[in-house]
Every structure is written in C-alpha cells, then in structure tokens.
Design a protein around this motif. Structure first.
Motif, short mmCIF file in Angstrom:
data_model
loop_
_atom_site.label_atom_id
_atom_site.label_comp_id
_atom_site.label_asym_id
_atom_site.label_seq_id
_atom_site.Cartn_x
_atom_site.Cartn_y
_atom_site.Cartn_z
N GLY A 170 -4.04 -1.95 -4.33
CA GLY A 170 -5.48 -1.47 -3.64
C GLY A 170 -6.03 -0.38 -4.62
O GLY A 170 -6.89 -0.06 -4.22
N ASN A 193 0.77 5.91 0.12
CA ASN A 193 -0.09 7.14 0.15
C ASN A 193 -0.04 7.84 -0.99
O ASN A 193 0.75 7.60 -2.18
CB ASN A 193 0.27 7.66 1.54
N THR A 248 2.70 -2.01 -6.51
CA THR A 248 1.52 -1.43 -5.30
C THR A 248 0.24 -2.01 -5.78
O THR A 248 -0.19 -2.52 -6.84
CB THR A 248 1.48 0.03 -5.68
N LYS A 308 0.86 -1.08 -0.21
CA LYS A 308 0.01 -0.14 0.08
C LYS A 308 0.95 1.15 0.00
O LYS A 308 2.00 1.36 0.74
CB LYS A 308 -0.82 0.14 1.14
N LEU A 363 3.37 2.02 3.10
CA LEU A 363 2.46 2.11 4.16
C LEU A 363 2.89 0.87 5.02
O LEU A 363 2.97 -0.24 4.26
CB LEU A 363 1.21 2.27 4.24
N ASP A 364 3.09 0.81 6.20
CA ASP A 364 3.37 -0.48 7.18
C ASP A 364 1.84 -0.95 7.47
O ASP A 364 0.83 -0.28 7.11
CB ASP A 364 4.26 -0.18 8.32
N GLU A 365 1.84 -1.99 8.18
CA GLU A 365 0.61 -2.55 8.70
C GLU A 365 -0.20 -1.62 9.51
O GLU A 365 -1.45 -1.86 9.45
CB GLU A 365 0.94 -3.82 9.67
N ASP A 366 0.39 -0.74 10.18
CA ASP A 366 -0.40 0.31 10.99
C ASP A 366 -0.65 1.67 10.06
O ASP A 366 -1.35 2.62 10.57
CB ASP A 366 0.24 0.72 12.04
N GLU A 367 -0.62 1.51 8.64
CA GLU A 367 -0.80 2.57 7.75
C GLU A 367 0.20 3.92 8.05
O GLU A 367 -0.27 4.85 7.54
CB GLU A 367 -2.50 2.84 8.02
N GLN A 368 1.27 3.53 8.42
CA GLN A 368 2.21 4.65 8.79
C GLN A 368 3.24 4.46 7.42
O GLN A 368 3.66 3.45 7.34
CB GLN A 368 2.63 4.40 10.00
#
Length: 66
Positions: A32, A7, A30, A5, A13-18
């Motif tokens: 999604g 941005n 990529t 994923k 992005l990591d598993e925490d969406e960071q």
C-alpha cells in the motif's frame, strides 16, 4: 506487490483498519505504501525506516506486556 496494511507505528491492520495488538510488519511484507507497483530501489528506504520502527514498537510492546 501487495501485503498487509500497517499504520505509522508499523502495527498490522485487520480488515476493519484496526491494529492487531502485538503484530508488527515492515519491508516488502507490507503493501500500500507505493500503490500496486514498487520500483525496486524504493524498498531500501522502507526496509530501513519501517524495520527500525517495527523493532522499536515490538520492544516497547514486549516491555509493557511482560
């Protein structure tokens, strides 16, 4: 038809969406953007737009962290 994923700045992005600092991705690496399936010709726009964005962001990151 998946992948990492990203941005809007093409940062991975990591598993925490960071965002992972300094890691950028574009094109068919990529996932999604088109869901679970991608029509073949749709990848061309992704490669051009996100590839340019990833290059720009990576250059900016390298200059700021030199």
């Amino acid at each position: 038809m998946g992948g990492v994923k990203i941005n809007t700045d093409t940062e991975v992005l990591d598993e925490d969406e960071q965002a992972v600092s300094g890691l950028y991705a574009a094109g068919e690496l990529t996932g999604g953007l088109h869901g679970n399936n991608r029509i073949g010709g749709n990848a061309v726009a992704d490669i051009i737009i996100f590839g340019r964005q990833a290059g720009t962001q990576a250059t900016k990151f390298a200059q700021e962290n030199n």
